[in-house]
Scaffold this active site. Structure first.
Site, PDB file in Angstrom:
ATOM      1  N   GLU A  47       0.840  -1.192   0.000  1.00 43.89           N
ATOM      2  CA  GLU A  47       0.000   0.000   0.000  1.00 43.89           C
ATOM      3  C   GLU A  47       0.880   1.249   0.000  1.00 43.89           C
ATOM      4  O   GLU A  47       0.400   2.356   0.232  1.00 43.89           O
ATOM      5  CB  GLU A  47      -0.964   0.009   1.191  1.00 43.89           C
ATOM      6  CG  GLU A  47      -0.280   0.021   2.541  1.00 43.89           C
ATOM      7  CD  GLU A  47      -1.229   0.473   3.645  1.00 43.89           C
ATOM      8  OE1 GLU A  47      -1.670  -0.405   4.392  1.00 43.89           O
ATOM      9  OE2 GLU A  47      -1.519   1.675   3.758  1.00 43.89           O
ATOM     10  N   CYS A  69      -3.482  -3.005   4.285  1.00 37.82           N
ATOM     11  CA  CYS A  69      -2.607  -4.081   4.775  1.00 37.82           C
ATOM     12  C   CYS A  69      -3.012  -5.454   4.272  1.00 37.82           C
ATOM     13  O   CYS A  69      -2.359  -6.446   4.595  1.00 37.82           O
ATOM     14  CB  CYS A  69      -2.601  -4.071   6.301  1.00 37.82           C
ATOM     15  SG  CYS A  69      -2.190  -2.466   6.987  1.00 37.82           S
ATOM     16  N   THR A  82       3.360   4.090  15.636  1.00 37.09           N
ATOM     17  CA  THR A  82       2.823   2.846  15.067  1.00 37.09           C
ATOM     18  C   THR A  82       3.366   2.585  13.661  1.00 37.09           C
ATOM     19  O   THR A  82       2.764   1.854  12.881  1.00 37.09           O
ATOM     20  CB  THR A  82       1.273   2.848  15.029  1.00 37.09           C
ATOM     21  OG1 THR A  82       0.841   3.907  14.174  1.00 37.09           O
ATOM     22  CG2 THR A  82       0.684   3.032  16.409  1.00 37.09           C
ATOM     23  N   SER A  87     -11.072   2.445  13.362  1.00 40.37           N
ATOM     24  CA  SER A  87     -10.309   1.356  12.751  1.00 40.37           C
ATOM     25  C   SER A  87     -10.210   0.162  13.699  1.00 40.37           C
ATOM     26  O   SER A  87     -10.320  -0.991  13.273  1.00 40.37           O
ATOM     27  CB  SER A  87      -8.921   1.847  12.345  1.00 40.37           C
ATOM     28  OG  SER A  87      -8.349   0.963  11.402  1.00 40.37           O
ATOM     29  N   HIS A 129      -2.822  -9.945  11.911  1.00 38.37           N
ATOM     30  CA  HIS A 129      -2.268  -8.686  11.436  1.00 38.37           C
ATOM     31  C   HIS A 129      -2.057  -7.805  12.661  1.00 38.37           C
ATOM     32  O   HIS A 129      -2.951  -7.681  13.499  1.00 38.37           O
ATOM     33  CB  HIS A 129      -3.225  -8.012  10.455  1.00 38.37           C
ATOM     34  CG  HIS A 129      -2.848  -6.596  10.173  1.00 38.37           C
ATOM     35  ND1 HIS A 129      -1.638  -6.262   9.619  1.00 38.37           N
ATOM     36  CD2 HIS A 129      -3.499  -5.422  10.392  1.00 38.37           C
ATOM     37  CE1 HIS A 129      -1.560  -4.951   9.504  1.00 38.37           C
ATOM     38  NE2 HIS A 129      -2.672  -4.414   9.964  1.00 38.37           N
ATOM     39  N   LYS A 167      -5.973  -7.917  22.461  1.00 39.72           N
ATOM     40  CA  LYS A 167      -7.427  -7.726  22.516  1.00 39.72           C
ATOM     41  C   LYS A 167      -8.150  -8.697  21.574  1.00 39.72           C
ATOM     42  O   LYS A 167      -9.228  -9.194  21.880  1.00 39.72           O
ATOM     43  CB  LYS A 167      -7.789  -6.293  22.097  1.00 39.72           C
ATOM     44  CG  LYS A 167      -7.442  -5.231  23.123  1.00 39.72           C
ATOM     45  CD  LYS A 167      -7.923  -3.864  22.631  1.00 39.72           C
ATOM     46  CE  LYS A 167      -7.384  -2.756  23.528  1.00 39.72           C
ATOM     47  NZ  LYS A 167      -7.791  -1.413  23.061  1.00 39.72           N
ATOM     48  N   ASN A 206       4.539  -1.827  12.743  1.00 38.47           N
ATOM     49  CA  ASN A 206       3.556  -2.183  11.727  1.00 38.47           C
ATOM     50  C   ASN A 206       4.242  -2.228  10.372  1.00 38.47           C
ATOM     51  O   ASN A 206       4.927  -1.282   9.984  1.00 38.47           O
ATOM     52  CB  ASN A 206       2.405  -1.172  11.701  1.00 38.47           C
ATOM     53  CG  ASN A 206       1.228  -1.657  10.857  1.00 38.47           C
ATOM     54  OD1 ASN A 206       1.268  -2.749  10.278  1.00 38.47           O
ATOM     55  ND2 ASN A 206       0.183  -0.853  10.798  1.00 38.47           N
ATOM     56  N   SER A 245      -7.588  -1.984   6.133  1.00 35.88           N
ATOM     57  CA  SER A 245      -8.607  -0.941   6.280  1.00 35.88           C
ATOM     58  C   SER A 245      -9.312  -0.681   4.963  1.00 35.88           C
ATOM     59  O   SER A 245      -8.786  -0.950   3.895  1.00 35.88           O
ATOM     60  CB  SER A 245      -7.963   0.346   6.791  1.00 35.88           C
ATOM     61  OG  SER A 245      -7.521   0.174   8.116  1.00 35.88           O
TER      62      SER A 245
END
Lengths: 466, 466
Positions: free
Chosen positions: B84, B118, B160, B210, B248, B257, B327, B374
């Site tokens: 991307e 991604c 990030t 997101s 991811h 989480k 990332n 996304s």
């Protein structure tokens, strides 16, 4: 049990109703008469007005296909987009098209966007066909959308613009089936046409280099295709073994040159099917090196003469939309293919067949396709035509696409209007915080259009109702 | 005869040797202690210096894979890129990588770039696997390259970032084979993270949205995956049925989480394998609506507690590179997977197994993967691990990737240097007519680097020799 005859079940073609005649553009640009109409071989050029873009065109083509062939959106398991018109560098056009499917609860649809200049649509199509033939296929249809708007800065390339979206439904037992084993690609690193200026919609183009690359990869792919055919079929391949040839068409003149190049290639390869007259005309050029042969004007002229009779039969039927709409980038080769289906299977043709009670060749029509994308990526592959069963039949595809009507109902804009519009679009490209005119007077019912780009660059679309 | 056990035969991981510690960045940014290291769960962040970009990293990963596994470049029949990070809007990154293959005369290589945030690498991987399983497969290997540079404007998203390229070789009888029938996707139209400002390398991000989208699609995909598994296998699926879960990873905290969410999902679905203690902790939350449950802090805390013991065994082994590099967009999930292979199959582990003469489970290890991009696109799918035969064995993949050594030999830059570099890169993004420092002192031998972008935006690269 392997899926059989995987390929294209259905097609829909959309191009903007706004266009300009190339001869009028010649006058306006003050260039010599025939520069665009004969030199490029183009008749007319379509372009997006300020209410259309690649997303709205894609939405229009997808919804129209689903409606006209009565396909339930829940029956789609894969959706892929080929495009080189970048509106967002991360969010795919495919995710915009998901609006059509998520409304009926279908979010389990694989596939994203494929990118490499005009080749992205072919990559998407191959991916979709491979999916149906793979272990991960879930039995549903695939769908491929090629959508592009080709615009150029003022100058010699501007008349080579165009715009369109084409949607294709992919599945088994298709009237347009892939001959998957006959396929050859040529990919390499070249700067012939590219879009490195990220803030501008316009490409950087080396026209001469791009044409040479196109012809060089055509040679390479044709040789590879012939080689694979001969290895598998145990006999020589020449243009006599295909009924039609369909090319990516930046402008029609290059298609004429390309087909002539294949005839010359048959002479070089000494194919047994080549007629004596062609051998006489072209034999003298066979000692040229590849590079010399791409630049040789005498060869170009002689091979186009030798190719003329075959061109009219095998190529010309697949040129209508491209001459009338212009370069459609990823959609270009599929617009050419759609022209062929339109010319050979539309109702008028069927009526004539019926009147003269001519038996159609029900089967066995081979179409050789040549897809080219700058940068560069090129593939030659072939399709096998058979009438199929409605709604997925060649006649119904021709009927649904309704090409004559779509061409007839367009509105020609004056060159001043066109230039003014290009300026508005330049200004808006990559921009935010604007509303469009929402003027849909020229759009057919069922056409999607852009209404607004908000302060966070979010784009909003609406659908014109009857 | 259908190709069997199609999947990943070999992998190579590359990330820039330049990095910054997250705790030092916390001090420099003046944020509360632990905001990046505990709040995000990140240890360190890699970034491209001014001599590296997604193309140079891709070239490095591809050539290194070919050399280290002794694969002849002529044996590659398909090459696909997921990215991307847009350097050119038309010319694919794949065409740059063709330099490696055209030198030995191999230009017949299908595939282009796949784009959606991604998720592009997963799309490329699926396409490549499908190709091997399709009628158009010609018996050669496929190759997938995920390459991205994640950079953010100054502010809360900057820590990030990250950068990496991962190359994967695709073929039959793979030690990492696809379980193609167990797969569920969720795709829809959302503006959670996108790149509409074409002149800037930085995205527009709605972080909260997101994260909710990520968790919502995780639920949707897990439900779809379980449903398909149960339909085909005739028994319930729960986290007990997979040995590892790989996600991811925009930042590690979201992975924690996410896995906790799957444990909660098992409780909601009343999976028979769920332990009583988890049911007690989480039962009270099962009446929450989906939206409520994404925002509920008590649920988040309770489910992370309930998941802790499983997380350490099933998830933690696949987090090393992501915590150390950051990332990597399309490469992120495959870096997580590479971390798992590194942790479970590197030589030290093998030596310990040998010392204690422990019999390794030779087969049957299921890895569930969750890929998110996304916009949005998400898929849950699973891989089946078996040791394989050298050079295409899990131990050899761990050895070739040499993750510990690559992490150990990096150079930490001071935050002032990092910020200065980001400014240079901002200025150069989309630019032309500049030469780089050509300073390769920090690069390992065999690394490609950018030397120049000329007045026509053409990019030139060189390879550092020993």
């Amino acid at each position: 049990m392997c899926p059989q005859n995987v390929g294209i079940l259905a097609m829909e073609v959309y191009f903007p109703p706004t266009c300009i005649q190339q001869d009028i553009l010649e006058d306006f640009d003050g260039v010599s008469k025939g520069k665009y109409t004969i030199g490029l071989g183009q008749d007319c050029m379509a372009f997006c007005s300020e209410v259309e873009d690649v997303i709205s065109m894609g939405l229009t083509a997808v919804t129209s296909l689903l409606e006209k062939y009565e396909v339930d959106p829940r029956q789609i398991g894969r959706l892929e987009v080929g495009s080189e018109t970048v509106i967002d560098k991360s969010k795919s056009i495919k995710t915009f098209l998901m609006n059509v499917f998520q409304d009926c609860g279908n979010t389990d649809i694989e596939g994203v966007d494929s990118t490499n200049a005009c080749y992205g649509g072919t990559a998407a199509l191959f991916n979709c066909v491979n999916w149906v033939e793979s272990n991960s296929w879930d039995g549903r249809y695939g769908m491929v959308v090629c959508t592009d708007s080709a615009v150029y800065a003022e100058g010699p390339a501007r008349p080579t613009g165009g715009a369109a979206a084409i949607a294709m439904l992919i599945g088994t037992d298709a009237p347009i089936a892939f001959e998957s084993k006959f396929r050859a690609s040529h990919m390499s690193h070249v700067y012939d046409f590219y879009k490195p200026d990220l803030a501008s919609e316009y490409p950087v183009v080396d026209g001469k280099l791009s044409q040479t690359c196109y012809l060089m990869t055509l040679d390479s792919c044709y040789n590879g295709y012939c080689h694979k055919y001969e290895k598998l079929e145990g006999k020589q391949f020449s243009i006599a073994d295909a009924d039609y040839f369909v090319f990516h068409s930046p402008y029609n003149k290059l298609v004429q040159k390309s087909f002539a190049r294949l005839v010359f290639s048959d002479v070089v390869r000494n194919a047994s099917s080549v007629e004596e007259s062609a051998k006489e005309k072209l034999g003298q050029f066979t000692s040229l090196t590849g590079d010399e042969s791409y630049q040789n004007r005498d060869l170009e002229k002689a091979s186009q003469q030798a190719a003329k009779q075959y061109y009219d039969k095998k190529v010309q039927p697949g040129t209508l939309i491209n001459k009338q709409v212009g370069n459609m980038y990823t959609a270009s080769i599929y617009a050419a293919f759609a022209s062929l289906i339109h010319n050979k299977y539309s109702s008028l043709v069927n009526v004539l067949f019926d009147i003269f009670t001519v038996q159609r060749d029900p089967d066995g029509n081979r179409v050789v396709m040549f897809s080219y994308g700058s940068g560069l990526s090129a593939t030659m592959f072939s399709l096998h035509l058979s009438e199929g069963k409605p709604p997925f039949s060649l006649s119904n595809i021709a009927k649904v696409m309704n090409v004559d009507e779509k061409l007839k109902t367009r509105t020609e804009l004056a060159p001043e209007k066109f230039v003014q519009l290009m300026k508005v679009m330049e200004h808006r490209y990559g921009g935010k915080d604007f509303v469009t005119s929402k003027d849909t007077s020229l759009l057919a019912p069922g056409t999607y259009y852009l209404t607004e780009v908000d302060s966070k660059y979010r784009r909003f679309y609406a659908k014109k109702t009857s």
